[in-house]
Design a protein around this motif. Structure first.
Motif, short mmCIF file in Angstrom:
data_model
loop_
_atom_site.label_atom_id
_atom_site.label_comp_id
_atom_site.label_asym_id
_atom_site.label_seq_id
_atom_site.Cartn_x
_atom_site.Cartn_y
_atom_site.Cartn_z
N ASN A 190 0.82 -1.30 -0.10
CA ASN A 190 0.25 -0.06 0.00
C ASN A 190 0.81 1.26 -0.06
O ASN A 190 0.28 2.24 0.13
CB ASN A 190 -0.88 0.14 1.23
N LEU A 191 2.06 1.29 -0.02
CA LEU A 191 3.12 2.47 0.11
C LEU A 191 3.77 2.50 -1.37
O LEU A 191 4.42 3.52 -1.66
CB LEU A 191 4.31 2.09 0.89
N GLN A 192 3.67 1.48 -2.21
CA GLN A 192 4.24 1.45 -3.47
C GLN A 192 3.40 0.53 -4.59
O GLN A 192 2.84 -0.70 -4.14
CB GLN A 192 5.78 1.09 -3.77
N PRO A 193 3.23 1.07 -5.73
CA PRO A 193 2.26 0.06 -6.58
C PRO A 193 2.79 -1.40 -6.78
O PRO A 193 3.86 -1.54 -7.25
CB PRO A 193 2.12 0.68 -7.98
N PRO A 194 2.10 -2.39 -6.31
CA PRO A 194 2.56 -3.92 -6.29
C PRO A 194 2.45 -4.26 -7.87
O PRO A 194 1.64 -3.81 -8.75
CB PRO A 194 1.56 -4.46 -5.61
N LYS A 195 3.28 -5.19 -8.27
CA LYS A 195 3.21 -5.92 -9.45
C LYS A 195 1.68 -6.48 -9.73
O LYS A 195 1.11 -7.12 -8.74
CB LYS A 195 4.12 -6.87 -9.74
N ALA A 196 1.52 -6.69 -11.03
CA ALA A 196 0.13 -7.01 -11.39
C ALA A 196 -0.28 -8.74 -10.67
O ALA A 196 -1.21 -9.01 -10.30
CB ALA A 196 -0.34 -7.12 -12.64
N GLU A 197 1.04 -9.30 -10.91
CA GLU A 197 0.71 -10.86 -10.56
C GLU A 197 0.80 -10.94 -8.81
O GLU A 197 0.85 -12.31 -8.55
CB GLU A 197 2.16 -11.67 -11.21
N GLU A 198 1.35 -10.04 -8.42
CA GLU A 198 1.40 -10.25 -6.68
C GLU A 198 0.01 -9.85 -6.13
O GLU A 198 0.04 -8.84 -5.89
CB GLU A 198 2.18 -8.99 -6.13
N THR A 199 -0.58 -11.05 -5.92
CA THR A 199 -1.88 -11.18 -5.19
C THR A 199 -1.64 -10.91 -3.79
O THR A 199 -0.35 -11.34 -2.99
CB THR A 199 -2.47 -12.33 -5.42
N LEU A 200 -2.66 -10.83 -3.03
CA LEU A 200 -2.56 -10.63 -1.49
C LEU A 200 -1.98 -12.17 -0.94
O LEU A 200 -0.92 -12.06 -0.17
CB LEU A 200 -3.86 -10.22 -1.11
N LEU A 201 -2.49 -13.03 -1.48
CA LEU A 201 -1.91 -14.35 -1.20
C LEU A 201 -0.52 -14.57 -1.42
O LEU A 201 0.32 -15.18 -0.31
CB LEU A 201 -2.68 -15.60 -1.56
N LYS A 202 0.01 -14.18 -2.55
CA LYS A 202 1.26 -14.37 -2.73
C LYS A 202 2.10 -13.38 -2.06
O LYS A 202 3.43 -13.82 -1.66
CB LYS A 202 1.56 -13.91 -4.31
N ARG A 203 1.65 -12.28 -1.81
CA ARG A 203 2.44 -11.38 -0.84
C ARG A 203 2.56 -11.85 0.68
O ARG A 203 3.61 -11.94 1.35
CB ARG A 203 2.04 -9.88 -0.49
N ALA A 204 1.64 -12.70 1.03
CA ALA A 204 1.51 -13.25 2.37
C ALA A 204 2.53 -14.22 2.20
O ALA A 204 3.21 -14.70 3.27
CB ALA A 204 0.14 -13.71 2.76
N LEU A 205 2.56 -15.14 1.36
CA LEU A 205 3.36 -16.43 1.30
C LEU A 205 4.85 -15.80 1.06
O LEU A 205 5.84 -16.14 1.55
CB LEU A 205 3.22 -17.24 0.20
N TYR A 206 5.08 -14.66 0.49
CA TYR A 206 6.49 -14.13 0.25
C TYR A 206 6.96 -13.68 1.73
O TYR A 206 8.06 -14.04 2.20
CB TYR A 206 6.35 -13.07 -0.55
N ARG A 207 6.04 -12.99 2.41
CA ARG A 207 6.18 -12.52 3.78
C ARG A 207 6.83 -13.78 4.89
O ARG A 207 7.49 -13.54 5.64
CB ARG A 207 5.20 -11.81 4.38
N GLU A 208 5.97 -14.72 4.68
CA GLU A 208 6.46 -16.16 5.31
C GLU A 208 7.43 -16.67 5.05
O GLU A 208 8.34 -17.00 5.97
CB GLU A 208 5.31 -17.06 4.97
N LYS A 209 7.86 -16.53 3.94
CA LYS A 209 9.17 -17.01 3.28
C LYS A 209 10.33 -16.05 4.11
O LYS A 209 11.39 -16.61 4.41
CB LYS A 209 9.38 -16.95 1.74
N LEU A 210 10.43 -14.95 3.81
CA LEU A 210 11.19 -14.03 4.58
C LEU A 210 11.26 -14.37 5.99
O LEU A 210 12.43 -14.31 6.51
CB LEU A 210 10.85 -12.43 4.34
N LEU A 211 10.13 -14.52 6.86
CA LEU A 211 10.30 -14.93 8.26
C LEU A 211 11.09 -16.26 8.46
O LEU A 211 11.88 -16.31 9.32
CB LEU A 211 8.91 -14.92 8.91
N ARG A 212 10.54 -16.86 7.72
CA ARG A 212 11.14 -18.46 7.71
C ARG A 212 12.64 -18.39 7.76
O ARG A 212 13.51 -19.20 8.16
CB ARG A 212 10.65 -19.46 6.95
N GLU A 213 12.98 -17.54 6.59
CA GLU A 213 14.61 -17.59 6.38
C GLU A 213 15.37 -17.03 7.32
O GLU A 213 16.42 -17.20 7.95
CB GLU A 213 14.67 -16.66 4.88
#
Length: 299
Positions: A46-69
């Protein structure tokens, strides 16, 4: 003359411009810093335009990946440090449930100094299973860095005396009806704990954390014979009162606080030690560097 005047003007202009450039290099606005953190944490949609393919679920999974790493990296650092601390001591067999809960808590330890402490706990548990309770680990995990630093300063001043091996924070002494304590500022012979970055507000913080008991205590009357053994951070001392009615005044660490003190090991504050000996020498005969065997006999 005009040329020289021009050169001076240029130099002065350059000097005036330098601080501005330095300020721009080091000072960051709150909005910019917040956005940087959001990007690092995968929360900037919500601070910068997300890419079209970046759905809310994909962003949540990406954040989960960052946390796990990050959690995996934290654990690997702690394990590596623990391995580095080992000196081929005889190992035990840590309880599997303890190990599971330890790693579940340790994965969220990000600060490097705290990671070192957790690695020492892990190493100690491998050598001596059951040496650290889950309660102590939970208290340690919930501490902020500031709280942990405050506790470490208090632990470096901790001592024990007599037959009671519990950790105490010595405040001063009563002698023949005269009360001496470390918070009294008048008089050059008295120690002020604030000089060791442990003011009264820090004691209140430790009490609130459940690491220090809230009641100020005093010992029984100290006998002339035998000498009272006092241990400070691996240093053995023996004291004998010069007059009847001498008592030590102190705070006691809670069982959890004492356990964490033990985990930190002996880290004496030499300046505090010198001042403590000087203070006790006012009303006690003090013997330093007492052999451990002699201390055991006195106790």
């Amino acid at each position: 003359m005009n040329t020289q005047q021009t050169i001076i003007t240029k130099d002065e202009t350059t000097k005036k411009e330098q601080p501005t450039h330095k300020k721009e290099h080091y000072v960051v606005s709150s909005a910019r810093r917040l956005k940087e953190i959001a990007i690092q944490q995968g929360l900037a949609a919500n601070l910068q335009p997300p890419k079209a393919e970046e759905t809310l679920l994909k962003r949540a999974l990406y954040r989960e990946k960052l946390l796990r790493e990050q959690q995996q990296q934290n654990l690997e650092k702690i394990v590596k440090l623990a391995h580095d601390y080992c000196n081929d001591e005889t190992a035990g067999d840590p309880d599997p449930d303890w190990l599971h809960r330890f790693f579940e808590m340790a994965k969220d330890i990000h600060d490097s100094s705290m990671q070192k402490l957790w690695s020492q706990i892990f190493k100690q548990e491998v050598i001596s299973p059951g040496s650290t309770s889950m309660k102590a680990l939970k208290v340690l995990k919930d501490m902020t860095q500031r709280e942990a630093q405050t506790f470490q300063r208090a632990a470096s001043l901790a001592c024990s005396f007599g037959q009671d091996n519990s950790k105490k924070l010595l405040l001063g002494y009563k002698c023949a009806g005269t009360f001496f304590n470390f918070y009294k500022t008048d008089g050059p012979q008295l120690i002020h704990l604030g000089n060791y970055k442990l003011p009264y507000s820090s004691l209140l913080l430790l009490i609130e954390l459940g690491l220090l008991l809230s009641t100020e205590l005093e010992s029984g009357e100290i006998e002339f014979e035998p000498a009272l053994p006092l241990q400070y951070q691996g240093k053995n001392i023996a004291i004998k009162p010069m007059q009847k009615g001498s008592r030590l005044v102190y705070y006691r660490f809670s069982p959890t606080g004492a356990e964490l003190c033990k985990l930190l090991g002996n880290k004496p504050n030499e300046n505090y030690y010198d001042n403590l000996i000087s203070l006790l020498s006012q009303k006690f005969m003090v013997e330093t560097d007492v052999a451990a065997k002699s201390i055991s006999t006195m106790a």
